[in-house]
Design an enzyme around this catalytic site. Sequence first.
Site, mmCIF file in Angstrom:
data_model
loop_
_atom_site.group_PDB
_atom_site.id
_atom_site.type_symbol
_atom_site.label_atom_id
_atom_site.label_comp_id
_atom_site.label_asym_id
_atom_site.label_seq_id
_atom_site.Cartn_x
_atom_site.Cartn_y
_atom_site.Cartn_z
ATOM 1 N N GLY A 171 0.814 -1.213 0.000
ATOM 2 C CA GLY A 171 0.000 0.000 0.000
ATOM 3 C C GLY A 171 0.841 1.253 0.000
ATOM 4 O O GLY A 171 0.562 2.211 -0.728
ATOM 5 N N ASP A 172 1.893 1.267 0.830
ATOM 6 C CA ASP A 172 2.791 2.411 0.867
ATOM 7 C C ASP A 172 3.497 2.602 -0.468
ATOM 8 O O ASP A 172 3.650 3.723 -0.955
ATOM 9 C CB ASP A 172 3.839 2.223 1.963
ATOM 10 C CG ASP A 172 3.295 2.466 3.349
ATOM 11 O OD1 ASP A 172 2.535 3.436 3.529
ATOM 12 O OD2 ASP A 172 3.616 1.695 4.261
ATOM 13 N N SER A 173 3.951 1.504 -1.054
ATOM 14 C CA SER A 173 4.715 1.598 -2.295
ATOM 15 C C SER A 173 3.855 2.096 -3.452
ATOM 16 O O SER A 173 4.296 2.923 -4.258
ATOM 17 C CB SER A 173 5.332 0.237 -2.639
ATOM 18 O OG SER A 173 6.245 -0.163 -1.635
#
Length: 416
Positions: A171-173
């Site tokens: 999700g962060d990436s």
Amino acid sequence: MTETRIAPLEGVRVLELGNYIAAPTAGRLLADFGAEVIKVERPGTGDELRNWRLHKGDTSMLYRTINRNKKSVVLDLRTEAGKQAVLALVAKSDILLENFRPGTLEKWGLGPEVLNEANPELIITRISAFGQTGPLSERPGFAAVAEAYGGFRNLVGDPDRPPVRVGVSIGDSIAGLYAAFGAMMSLYQREARRRDAAGAVPLTERVIDVALNEAMFSMMESLIPDYQAYGVDRQRVGGRMEGIAPSNAYICRDGASIVVAGNGDSIYQRYMHTIGRPDLAEDPSLQTNAGRWARREELDQAIGTWACELDAADALAELEAAGVPAGPIYTAADISTDSQYAARNMIQKFDVSTGDEILPGVGFPGIVPVIGDQSLPIRNLGPDLGANTEEILGGLLNMDPSEISAASGREEALQP
């Protein structure tokens, strides 16, 4: 003859106020292609990512990876001197990246309007759990929560077990990718307006708002249209993909697993002949994905029976000869010795200091996408905390040593 450096973003300066993975991923992408990325870190501890999966020393390999090609500057944003230093850097930057909880920059006196006064052309890229607006905007949240809100987590795992998380901070990436794309989109708009003498881009169009949950939701393909049009509520299907068959992982005789994607109509024919099941290849009810999905258990059993009689290498060789897409399930050890990765310079070696020793020839992932034949070279790993403080504050901002100490929190640290 000196080799020409490929750096499409050379001349672009980015100020990164981010922690963890999302904003730093956006900064990494911009830095990889030549932007000067100045990463601002808090005194003493720096980015918390320095301690994630830390095996030795005071800086993890994760931090070294995500923050490659950047410069590290220590500033204490709790102090007026630190805030003024940030505003001075803003005045000399093209893009600002941040992933604090909404309202944090405003609380520090560094909201968009203040940043805009310091630099009326600054692109402000903000990443948060749920975005800067809406009823959930003020909630804190990491990618794990956003992946669940985005519908992603519900589809990962086996149908008879609770949802699971993939092994990386996906999700962060993905949010970081969107942030980098949004920043470049806004930068292009700014430069196009300059070229056409069309006037400045208004602040509202220079604030890029990336929500982690929306970044994941955008990856969910036709999840919502299928549900709202047909009442189809997708469920977890393990190693398969809903509505597509046969595509799965299979255990071979030597205990290794392989992945085979034989779901294309013509590929399916070759696949079934390869495993010795011409009857399945010719069955009229199995000529489309819909028909094959309805009989997915039967197909997987037939393929599993074939695979368990061969070692993985032999099974893959037969599938390759037949033109059926397949491959091994790689581990870190496999990737480290793979000739394809090596040919494209996708593992680059650096000596890494832990503080107590030098670890020679540690491999780090290369730069994607490739320009030319190979990955561009990594210029430097994620830096030590504050490695570039004097260079940036003294050189770029012309601050004297006492001003640098005040801005970076050193004066406070020296007080009894």
